[in-house]
Design a protein around this motif. Structure first.
Motif, PDB file in Angstrom:
ATOM      1  N   PRO A 122       0.840  -1.203   0.000  1.00 59.79           N
ATOM      2  CA  PRO A 122       0.000   0.000   0.000  1.00 59.79           C
ATOM      3  C   PRO A 122       0.875   1.252   0.000  1.00 59.79           C
ATOM      4  CG  PRO A 122      -0.122  -1.127   2.120  1.00 59.79           C
ATOM      5  CD  PRO A 122       0.719  -1.973   1.224  1.00 59.79           C
ATOM      6  N   LEU A 123       0.365   2.297  -0.585  1.00 61.53           N
ATOM      7  CA  LEU A 123       1.095   3.564  -0.665  1.00 61.53           C
ATOM      8  C   LEU A 123       1.354   4.102   0.738  1.00 61.53           C
ATOM      9  CD1 LEU A 123       2.132   5.894  -2.539  1.00 61.53           C
ATOM     10  CD2 LEU A 123      -0.068   6.982  -2.113  1.00 61.53           C
ATOM     11  N   MET A 168       3.061   9.093  -8.466  1.00 59.27           N
ATOM     12  CA  MET A 168       3.233   9.909  -9.661  1.00 59.27           C
ATOM     13  C   MET A 168       2.015   9.808 -10.578  1.00 59.27           C
ATOM     14  SD  MET A 168       6.064  11.235  -8.916  1.00 59.27           S
ATOM     15  CE  MET A 168       6.439  12.127 -10.399  1.00 59.27           C
ATOM     16  N   LEU A 169       1.347   8.657 -10.560  1.00 61.88           N
ATOM     17  CA  LEU A 169       0.177   8.483 -11.409  1.00 61.88           C
ATOM     18  C   LEU A 169      -0.690   7.369 -10.865  1.00 61.88           C
ATOM     19  CD1 LEU A 169       0.748   5.842 -13.689  1.00 61.88           C
ATOM     20  CD2 LEU A 169       2.644   7.401 -13.995  1.00 61.88           C
ATOM     21  N   GLU A 170      -1.938   7.365 -11.321  1.00 65.11           N
ATOM     22  CA  GLU A 170      -2.871   6.298 -10.966  1.00 65.11           C
ATOM     23  C   GLU A 170      -3.079   5.430 -12.194  1.00 65.11           C
ATOM     24  OE1 GLU A 170      -5.810   7.827  -7.489  1.00 65.11           O
ATOM     25  OE2 GLU A 170      -6.298   8.509  -9.511  1.00 65.11           O
ATOM     26  N   ILE A 171      -3.079   4.125 -11.985  1.00 64.92           N
ATOM     27  CA  ILE A 171      -3.190   3.178 -13.084  1.00 64.92           C
ATOM     28  C   ILE A 171      -4.404   2.299 -12.828  1.00 64.92           C
ATOM     29  CG2 ILE A 171      -2.041   1.252 -14.245  1.00 64.92           C
ATOM     30  CD1 ILE A 171       0.631   2.454 -13.209  1.00 64.92           C
ATOM     31  N   ILE A 182       0.557  -0.159  -4.753  1.00 62.65           N
ATOM     32  CA  ILE A 182       1.578   0.237  -5.729  1.00 62.65           C
ATOM     33  C   ILE A 182       1.718  -0.867  -6.768  1.00 62.65           C
ATOM     34  CG2 ILE A 182       4.027   0.777  -6.045  1.00 62.65           C
ATOM     35  CD1 ILE A 182       3.952   1.875  -3.131  1.00 62.65           C
ATOM     36  N   VAL A 183       1.547  -0.488  -8.042  1.00 65.06           N
ATOM     37  CA  VAL A 183       1.627  -1.466  -9.128  1.00 65.06           C
ATOM     38  C   VAL A 183       2.814  -1.197 -10.058  1.00 65.06           C
ATOM     39  CG1 VAL A 183      -0.816  -2.078  -9.076  1.00 65.06           C
ATOM     40  CG2 VAL A 183      -0.058  -0.151 -10.475  1.00 65.06           C
ATOM     41  N   GLN A 184       3.435  -0.039  -9.947  1.00 63.66           N
ATOM     42  CA  GLN A 184       4.565   0.281 -10.817  1.00 63.66           C
ATOM     43  C   GLN A 184       5.549   1.171 -10.051  1.00 63.66           C
ATOM     44  OE1 GLN A 184       3.448   2.373 -14.373  1.00 63.66           O
ATOM     45  NE2 GLN A 184       5.530   2.424 -15.160  1.00 63.66           N
ATOM     46  N   GLU A 185       6.836   0.941 -10.306  1.00 62.97           N
ATOM     47  CA  GLU A 185       7.874   1.766  -9.685  1.00 62.97           C
ATOM     48  C   GLU A 185       8.669   2.442 -10.797  1.00 62.97           C
ATOM     49  OE1 GLU A 185      10.812   1.054  -6.041  1.00 62.97           O
ATOM     50  OE2 GLU A 185      11.409  -0.094  -7.823  1.00 62.97           O
ATOM     51  N   GLY A 205       3.545   4.257  -9.311  1.00 58.68           N
ATOM     52  CA  GLY A 205       2.211   4.296  -9.875  1.00 58.68           C
ATOM     53  C   GLY A 205       1.295   3.497  -8.975  1.00 58.68           C
ATOM     54  N   VAL A 206       0.136   4.040  -8.684  1.00 60.75           N
ATOM     55  CA  VAL A 206      -0.784   3.442  -7.709  1.00 60.75           C
ATOM     56  C   VAL A 206      -2.040   2.952  -8.423  1.00 60.75           C
ATOM     57  CG1 VAL A 206      -2.080   3.905  -5.600  1.00 60.75           C
ATOM     58  CG2 VAL A 206       0.085   5.035  -5.979  1.00 60.75           C
TER      59      VAL A 206
END
Length: 181
Positions: A133-134, A142-145, A154-157, A175-176
């Motif tokens: 979790p964030l 930085m962005l929502e996916i 968190i799905v992307q770093e 990316g969250v």
């Protein structure tokens, strides 16, 4: 009979009046001195406590200075680690198998291992991100996916984050997940 303070003759009736007054004055003076002693003792205790606090603070500041003296340098060297990692990640399987540049790749990988070893010896650790979790104390969204993962996961770093002992050097840029539209 004579007055003790100034050696003047005193009549019998007056001696009884003066003695109690002198005793009361002596008791008042004793009480005042006792209060002053108590106040001075309290002041000494406060001064000792303050001195001890100042000493502890100074010792902590010295320990922190030793522990975190290289913080600025560590932040600066993180970009070198990022660029080295990007260079290695950009290599294709064909390039990795090419005999002409294989020694170069081996050298880059050895340099990356050595750099990560130096980080470890100096208490610099990478912040875990993917699947967690964030945490706004360690991650910067930085962005929502759109994703099937729970929102806020968190799905992307995009950029790795690092800690030096218990202090943040750089947050992980991530990316969250959000609910798909």
């Amino acid at each position: 009979m004579t007055n003790i303070e100034n050696d003047t003759p005193v009549e019998d009736g007056q001696a009884e009046d003066i003695a109690p007054e002198a005793a009361v004055d002596a008791q008042d003076e004793t009480a005042k001195l006792t209060e002053q002693i108590a106040a001075l003792q309290q002041d000494v205790l406060y001064a000792r406590a303050e001195t001890q606090n100042v000493r502890r603070r100074a010792e902590k500041e010295v320990a922190d200075a030793h522990a975190y003296a290289s913080t600025k340098f560590a932040r600066d060297i993180l970009s070198v680690a990022d660029n080295l990692g990007r260079a290695l990640a950009a290599l294709t399987d064909e390039q990795r198998e090419d005999a002409a540049i294989k020694p170069l790749i081996t050298g880059l990988e050895a340099t990356e291992r050595e750099l990560l070893g130096v980080f470890e010896r100096n208490g610099i650790t990478r912040i875990a991100a993917i699947g967690l979790p964030l945490d706004p104390n360690q991650h910067q969204a930085m962005l929502e996916i759109p994703s099937d993962k729970a929102p806020g996961t968190i799905v992307q770093e995009m950029q790795a984050g690092y800690m030096m002992k218990d202090r943040l050097l750089r947050p992980a840029m991530v990316g969250v997940a959000k609910k798909p539209d």
